[in-house]
Write an enzyme that holds these catalytic residues in place. Structure first.
Site, PDB file in Angstrom:
ATOM      1  N   GLY A   1       8.129   5.279  -1.051  1.00 53.98           N
ATOM      2  CA  GLY A   1       6.749   5.031  -1.456  1.00 53.98           C
ATOM      3  C   GLY A   1       6.520   3.646  -2.037  1.00 53.98           C
ATOM      4  O   GLY A   1       5.437   3.062  -1.892  1.00 53.98           O
TER       5      GLY A   1
ATOM      6  N   LEU B   1       7.622   8.336  -4.087  1.00 50.52           N
ATOM      7  CA  LEU B   1       6.962   9.593  -4.403  1.00 50.52           C
ATOM      8  C   LEU B   1       7.640  10.282  -5.579  1.00 50.52           C
ATOM      9  O   LEU B   1       8.847  10.183  -5.758  1.00 50.52           O
ATOM     10  CB  LEU B   1       6.992  10.519  -3.179  1.00 50.52           C
ATOM     11  CG  LEU B   1       6.225  10.019  -1.955  1.00 50.52           C
ATOM     12  CD1 LEU B   1       6.275  11.072  -0.847  1.00 50.52           C
ATOM     13  CD2 LEU B   1       4.781   9.713  -2.309  1.00 50.52           C
TER      14      LEU B   1
ATOM     15  N   GLU C   1      13.421   7.688   3.984  1.00 50.33           N
ATOM     16  CA  GLU C   1      13.077   9.104   3.957  1.00 50.33           C
ATOM     17  C   GLU C   1      14.125   9.990   4.644  1.00 50.33           C
ATOM     18  O   GLU C   1      14.465  11.067   4.134  1.00 50.33           O
ATOM     19  CB  GLU C   1      11.704   9.331   4.605  1.00 50.33           C
ATOM     20  CG  GLU C   1      10.532   9.075   3.675  1.00 50.33           C
ATOM     21  CD  GLU C   1      10.215   7.594   3.498  1.00 50.33           C
ATOM     22  OE1 GLU C   1      10.995   6.749   3.989  1.00 50.33           O
ATOM     23  OE2 GLU C   1       9.201   7.282   2.856  1.00 50.33           O
TER      24      GLU C   1
END
Lengths: 243, 243, 243
Positions: free
Chosen positions: C94, C49, C119
């Site tokens: 991502g 991301l 994450e």
């Protein structure tokens, strides 16, 4: 860090209640972020359910006992703390249920310390939520076989099937569990807790949705004459062995 | 213990019906507690669905045929008997479906005896309940890849991916299956059966809930011109090979 | 075959949109049956991301951004094309999400090229649909541990846990991906596509059923002061490292 007591750490109603209360306290005390579960009984992590609680009592007692077992599992499985099992002894049935609810499992490398859900060997069956946790941990096929055959895995096999995450020399189980704990505590609590909940919520919810039915199911099963008889025979044998 | 017949044990409507009736009889006869499934056709456990039942017939026939296939799977998958597959030959498609429904699978160690769900190679697809059984046995990722590519696993690979539980020299497949059967029969029937049902009920229920829709789906797929044509081409090839 | 651009292939809103449109075009062009996804940025497949899209913007922007991320995942996960990831660089967060949506993953054998969903290390959590894809690929237990600890797997470990299907020398990643593509294209498209859909539909449907709630969840999480602050600190560090 915690240790537990009786002769073989069988899960009496008293011990279950005590464990739930202790866990609750630790969760509410913000100075604790993780707990290592281990046994202070030589050679036994926990022998599992206390058969004396399941034999010759009334249905109300069986219901209370089973509810306490559910409660302990729900508390541990969904605990916001990091739970590491330092399995320093045999770990059958209910002992394995507790270990399965932890975040990480270290087993002492002693072929006598076997771990697994051996309920069928006693003519009884594991509840569906324990089955779900087993499937989550070792996969559907391995769980299907292990549950039907009541398999108890020695350390090397337990590691291979994924039932424990690490095998350590007997005198290094606790230090190994501590190093592992450090890895888990390095992760920001909030993100780790939300992630754990995301992974486990669906499984816990299945029990929550049918908790009373599961209690009824246990009580009516345990009350059967055939089950009471076979438990009594088994208890008698245990007593003679000691005597 | 049972053996089956035709040239390559293709699952004709007659054979499917016969197998279901035999299983039913054995389940009702309390002297039987387990059954070993094996083939008396050399080099083939079962070639799978009988393409002549799926080609040039009317929709009612296709519906009856598929219903019989569902019935055999439900009977075997949920059987109260211990079912051990002694796979002494090639085991593609429908043969693999039967093997997957057993409690334990022993495959003869011959690289020509491959096992798997190779439907996509013929331009057809496995039904969802076979997919579910595949996922339960080898896991989601392995099933996804094996089903899309129509993989047929030789013994060593079948063992590694978990599609069979043991590989044995060709002349010891049956004796290996018998020893394994003894392990399963050592478990109290009642507890084992309840445990098996707990593991498999959700998967079987998915088919039971949409059994008619699954039949309709099969019939309309099979009735397509393109599918009928490709099956006819394939059958013609098989006939020429024999001739 | 496709390549992508920016400095570290971070998934900006623009790149996400572009990827979705490109995939759509390729799906509609019947001359294309498969696509190899790879990176033209040295040492990075995709950094995941784009934090600048998640920091200091308004809620509407976050919602649009997350919707685009969902869209890319749905498109790739359910693509009728064969998608092979030729992972020629680091593949966190991502980047890993995109790789997980492919049919096959080849990772370059360089210990610096790690892959995983990290994450939690940033204090954030993976969405439930990414968790579902992770569980489908490496199983429940491995996913539970990897997600909580934010594990990034070097090639050998990624192969062992099943997160990638093959590890290849760095200069042979693309040729390996091409050979693998040939295996997948040997399967009749129609049967392969239906099979793929059967395997993945339930997982994709879970997101489709709660797509808006998932967006709301992301937006309210990202808008928190604590999250905004930690993202800003992290971005600042990245900028200083470059400067």
């Amino acid at each position: 860090m915690k240790f537990r007591n009786p002769p073989v750490n069988s899960l009496s109603l008293e011990l279950l209640t005590e464990l739930v209360i202790s866990l609750e306290k630790l969760e509410n005390d913000k100075t604790f972020r993780g707990v290592i579960l281990t046994s202070d009984c030589p050679r036994v992590f926990s022998a599992g359910l206390d058969l004396t609680e399941m034999c010759g009592r009334n249905p109300a007692h069986y219901a209370e006992y089973w509810k306490a077992m559910q409660e302990l599992w729900l508390r541990t499985y969904l605990s916001s703390l990091v739970l590491v099992a330092a399995i320093n002894g045999a770990c059958p049935a209910g002992g394995c249920v507790i270990a399965l609810a932890c975040d990480y499992r270290v087993l002492a490398d002693n072929p006598k310390y076997r771990i697994g859900l051996n309920e069928t060997l006693l003519g009884i069956i594991a509840p569906f939520w324990v089955k779900d946790a087993y499937v989550n941990t070792i996969g559907h096929r391995a769980a299907e076989q292990a549950l039907q055959l009541g398999l108890l895995f020695p350390p090397a096999e337990a590691l291979q099937v994924g039932l424990v995450d690490q095998v350590a020399p007997e005198d290094q189980v606790l230090s190994t569990a501590l190093s592992e704990m450090a890895r888990w505590l390095a992760i920001p609590d909030h993100a780790r807790q939300l992630t754990k909940n995301m992974m486990r919520k669906a499984t816990a919810d299945r029990l929550l949705r049918q908790r009373d039915a599961d209690i009824q199911n246990f009580v009516s099963f345990i009350c059967r004459d055939s089950i009471q008889k076979s438990l009594q025979v088994y208890l008698e044998k245990l007593r003679q062995r000691k005597g």
